[in-house]
Design a protein around this motif. Structure first.
Motif, PDB file in Angstrom:
ATOM      1  N   ASN A 459       1.904 -14.296   1.976  1.00 52.01           N
ATOM      2  CA  ASN A 459       3.116 -14.310   1.160  1.00 52.01           C
ATOM      3  C   ASN A 459       4.025 -13.109   1.445  1.00 52.01           C
ATOM      4  N   ILE A 460       4.246 -12.852   2.719  1.00 50.39           N
ATOM      5  CA  ILE A 460       5.165 -11.785   3.129  1.00 50.39           C
ATOM      6  C   ILE A 460       6.182 -12.394   4.096  1.00 50.39           C
ATOM      7  N   SER A 461       7.220 -11.635   4.417  1.00 47.21           N
ATOM      8  CA  SER A 461       8.202 -12.199   5.347  1.00 47.21           C
ATOM      9  C   SER A 461       7.709 -11.989   6.779  1.00 47.21           C
ATOM     10  N   PRO A 462       8.160 -12.835   7.716  1.00 50.69           N
ATOM     11  CA  PRO A 462       7.744 -12.663   9.115  1.00 50.69           C
ATOM     12  C   PRO A 462       8.086 -11.265   9.643  1.00 50.69           C
ATOM     13  N   GLY A 477      14.819  -9.085  12.077  1.00 52.94           N
ATOM     14  CA  GLY A 477      16.004  -9.821  11.648  1.00 52.94           C
ATOM     15  C   GLY A 477      16.117 -11.191  12.273  1.00 52.94           C
ATOM     16  N   ASN A 478      17.117 -11.945  11.762  1.00 47.80           N
ATOM     17  CA  ASN A 478      17.284 -13.328  12.138  1.00 47.80           C
ATOM     18  C   ASN A 478      18.668 -13.507  12.762  1.00 47.80           C
ATOM     19  N   LEU A 479      18.726 -13.688  14.090  1.00 48.59           N
ATOM     20  CA  LEU A 479      20.009 -13.772  14.800  1.00 48.59           C
ATOM     21  C   LEU A 479      20.817 -14.993  14.367  1.00 48.59           C
ATOM     22  N   LYS A 480      20.112 -16.116  14.121  1.00 51.36           N
ATOM     23  CA  LYS A 480      20.772 -17.379  13.798  1.00 51.36           C
ATOM     24  C   LYS A 480      21.641 -17.252  12.537  1.00 51.36           C
ATOM     25  N   ASN A 481      21.105 -16.534  11.531  1.00 51.73           N
ATOM     26  CA  ASN A 481      21.850 -16.398  10.282  1.00 51.73           C
ATOM     27  C   ASN A 481      22.771 -15.186  10.292  1.00 51.73           C
TER      28      ASN A 481
END
Ligand code: FAD
Length: 483
Positions: A459-462, A477-481
Motif C-alpha cells: 500500500n505504497i506508491s511505486p 514521477g510520472n511523465l505521462k501526467n
C-alpha cells in the motif's frame, strides 16, 4: 520503551543464526539490522560454500565452529527448508608443489576432525567431473562440504526466529549504545531499545559497534572479493565445488555449482579501507576467468551474466581467526568479530558458541516447550508437476500469471514473499526470496511488474518502492501526467 533480554546487532548470516538459536529459549530477544533486509551485506556477496573445515588452522576457534557448523547444515536444511546441495569440495593440484600443500591441508583437516577427507588421484577426480582440467595431478576431496544460497540461509534463520518470537527490525541502524546500571540503552535513528545483553554481529562494522561502549580491542577491515555468475545456458552443471591449491590469504578462485543450477566463479581478495567499497574491476574479472578456466576449461565468458563483490570482515592482527568473546570490561556485551570466510557453514556453530558465552555471562536459558524448528517455504511453481500447477492456479489464480519469464516466477510467489514473517519490502528482497530478476535478463523484463506488485501489496506508491536500501528509488514521477 522496548525492553529486551538480548539484542543482536547485525542481520547477516551470523546475527540471524544467533537470533534463531536464541528463539529456542524463554527470552525476550530481537535482531536489529541497519539495511532494508537481512543478509544484505557480506552475506549476500559470497560463494555460499559450506566448507568442510580442512583449511582453518588446527586448534583455532575458526576450525572448531566451522567443522561443527557445517555438520549441522544438512539437518538445518531439512528443518528450515533452504536449498542445499552436498556435492563436496575438491581442491585441485597441478604441480609437485601443490601436492605438498594438499598433503599438509589433508593433515590439518584430520586434526580439525573433518570427516571423510581423502587425497585422490587424477582418475578419481575426472570420475567426479570429466570437465576438470586434464592436467590435474592430485585432489583433496571433502565430501561433507556443500553449497547453499547464502541469503536464503539468512532469511530462513530470521523467519524461523521470528516465528518463534524473536523479531527482526530492519532499517534500524544502531547509532549509539550507553550502559546505564545493568542495562544497555541502544539508539537507532528513530527508536530506543533497552536490553540486558548485546551480541555484536555487525560484520565489517563490528569494531564501530564495540567502540560505542568503549571497547577498543578490535580493528575490523574489509577484504574485498569479486564474483562472477554464469548463466544456466552454458548447458552444464558441476558435480563438485572445485578449488585450486590455496594461496596465503584466500582459498583462490573456485568454480561453484549453485543450488539453483548456475555456476559461480569466485573470488578475488584485496584489502580495502572503504567499508562501502564493492567495486568490481576489469582486472578482477580477468583474474576470475583465468582462475576458473584453469580448473574447468569449458567455462566460457560468453555466458557471464553478472558480477558482484562483497567484503569479508577481517579482524586485524588476530591470525585470521574468528574472535567470539564476552567483553571483560563491559559486562553483558558479546562480540562476534572478524567472521571472514567460512562464515556461512560456520554460522550455526558460531550461534551455539554465542549461546554458551551468554549462559556463562549469567543469561538464564530455559528451553521453550513450543519451539517450532520447521519453516514452510513458498511453493516453487517452476519445480512442480503440471497437475500440481493446475491445482495451485485453481486455488490462487495469481499462480497463473508469470512475472519473471527467465526464472518462471509467478505473481502468487511474489505476493507470498512479501507477506512472510520477515517479508520482502524491496525489489531485491523479492529477487532473493523467489528469484524474480535473477535470470538471464536480470530483471530487465519483470522489474516494473515487481515494483507494481510491491506497491500494491504494501500500500505504497511505486515511487516509494526501493531497489534495495535507502535512496535506491527506481521511479521518479510520472511523465505521462506531466508530473
Ligand atoms: C567474495 C566473497 C566470497 C565468500 N565466499 C564464502 C563462501 O563460499 N563460504 C563461506 O562460508 N563464506 C564465504 N565468504 C564469507 C562470508 O560472506 C562471511 O563470512 C559472512 O557473510 C559474514 O557474515 P556476518 O553476518 O558476520 O556479516 P554480514 O553479512 O556483513 O552481516 C553484518 C550485518 O550487520 C549490519 N550492521 C552493520 N552495522 C550496523 C549497525 N550500526 N546497526 C545495525 N546493523 C548493522 C550490516 O548491515 C549487516 O547486515 C565470502 C565472502 C566474500 C566477500
Amino acid at each position: 520503551m522496548n525492553q529486551y533480554d538480548v539484542i543482536v546487532i547485525g542481520g547477516g548470516v551470523t546475527g540471524t543464526a544467533v537470533a534463531r538459536e536464541l528463539s529456542k529459549f524463554e527470552l525476550k530477544a530481537a535482531l536489529l539490522e541497519a539495511k532494508s533486509d537481512v543478509g544484505a551485506a557480506s552475506t549476500k556477496g559470497n560463494g555460499g560454500v559450506t566448507h568442510s573445515g580442512y583449511d582453518a588452522k588446527a586448534g583455532t576457534l575458526k576450525a572448531k565452529v566451522n567443522v561443527r557448523g557445517t555438520a549441522m547444515i544438512p539437518k538445518l536444511a531439512k528443518e528450515l527448508n533452504f536449498k542445499y546441495i552436498n556435492r563436496g569440495t575438491t581442491t585441485l593440484g597441478f604441480t609437485e608443489e601443490d601436492k605438498i600443500i594438499l598433503k599438509k591441508l589433508y593433515e590439518n583437516g584430520l586434526s580439525n576432525g573433518v570427516p571423510k577427507l581423502k587425497l585422490i588421484g587424477r582418475d578419481e577426480i575426472l570420475k567426479i567431473d570429466e570437465r576438470v582440467n586434464k592436467d590435474v595431478v592430485m585432489g583433496l576431496r571433502a565430501p561433507t562440504a556443500g553449497v547453499v544460497d547464502p541469503f536464503e540461509l539468512a532469511i530462513a534463520f530470521a523467519e524461523n526466529a521470528a516465528e518463534n518470537g524473536v523479531p527482526t527490525f530492519r532499517n534500524q541502524e544502531v547509532k549509539s549504545i550507553k550502559k546505564e546500571d545493568d542495562v544497555f540503552i541502544v539508539k537507532t535513528q528513530d527508536k530506543t531499545y533497552i536490553t540486558k545483553y548485546i551480541v555484536n554481529a555487525a560484520g565489517v562494522y563490528g569494531s564501530e559497534i564495540a567502540n560505542m561502549v568503549g571497547i577498543m580491542d578490535y580493528v575490523v577491515k574489509g577484504r574485498l572479493g569479486e564474483i562472477l555468475l554464469v548463466d544456466k545456458a552454458i548447458g552444464f552443471e558441476l558435480n563438485s565445488v572445485f578449488f585450486p591449491t590455496p594461496g596465503k590469504d584466500t582459498k583462490g578462485v573456485a568454480t561453484i555449482p549453485t543450488p539453483d543450477g548456475n555456476i559461480l566463479i569466485g573470488s578475488t581478495a584485496r584489502m580495502v579501507e572503504d567499508k562501502e567499497d564493492l567495486s568490481v574491476t576489469r582486472e578482477g574479472i580477468m583474474d576470475l576467468l583465468k582462475g576458473a578456466k584453469l580448473l574447468v576449461p569449458d567455462i566460457d565468458e560468453k555466458y557471464l551474466i553478472r558480477q558482484f563483490a562483497g567484503l569479508r570482515p577481517v579482524a586485524i592482527d588476530r591470525n585470521n581467526d574468528f574472535v567470539i568473546e564476552a567483553s571483560k570490561e563491559v559486562k553483558g556485551f558479546v562480540n562476534v568479530i572478524g567472521i571472514q570466510s567460512p562464515g556461512i557453514g560456520a554460522a550455526p556453530g558460531i550461534a551455539e558458541y554465542v549461546i554458551d558465552i551468554l549462559s556463562n555471562e549469567g543469561l538464564p536459558l530455559e528451553e521453550k516447550k513450543d519451539f517450532n524448528p520447521y519453516r514452510i517455504t513458498i511453493e516453487d511453481f517452476s519445480e512442480v508437476d503440471d497437475d500440481v500447477k493446475e491445482k495451485l492456479i485453481k486455488e490462487d489464480p495469481l499462480y497463473g500469471n508469470i512475472i519473471c519469464r527467465c526464472e518462471y516466477v509467478t505473481e502468487a510467489e511474489i505476493v507470498r514473499a512479501i507477506h512472510r514473517p520477515v517479508g520482502a519490502t524491496t525489489v531485491d528482497g523479492v529477487k532473493r526470496r523467489v528469484r524474480a530478476g535473477m535470470g538471464r535478463c536480470q530483471g530487465g523484463f519483470c522489474q516494473p511488474k515487481v515494483v507494481s506488485i510491491i506497491a500494491r501489496e504494501l500500500n505504497i506508491s511505486p515511487e516509494e518502492v526501493l531497489l534495495e536500501n535507502i535512496n535506491s528509488n527506481i521511479i521518479f514521477g510520472n511523465l505521462k501526467n506531466g508530473r
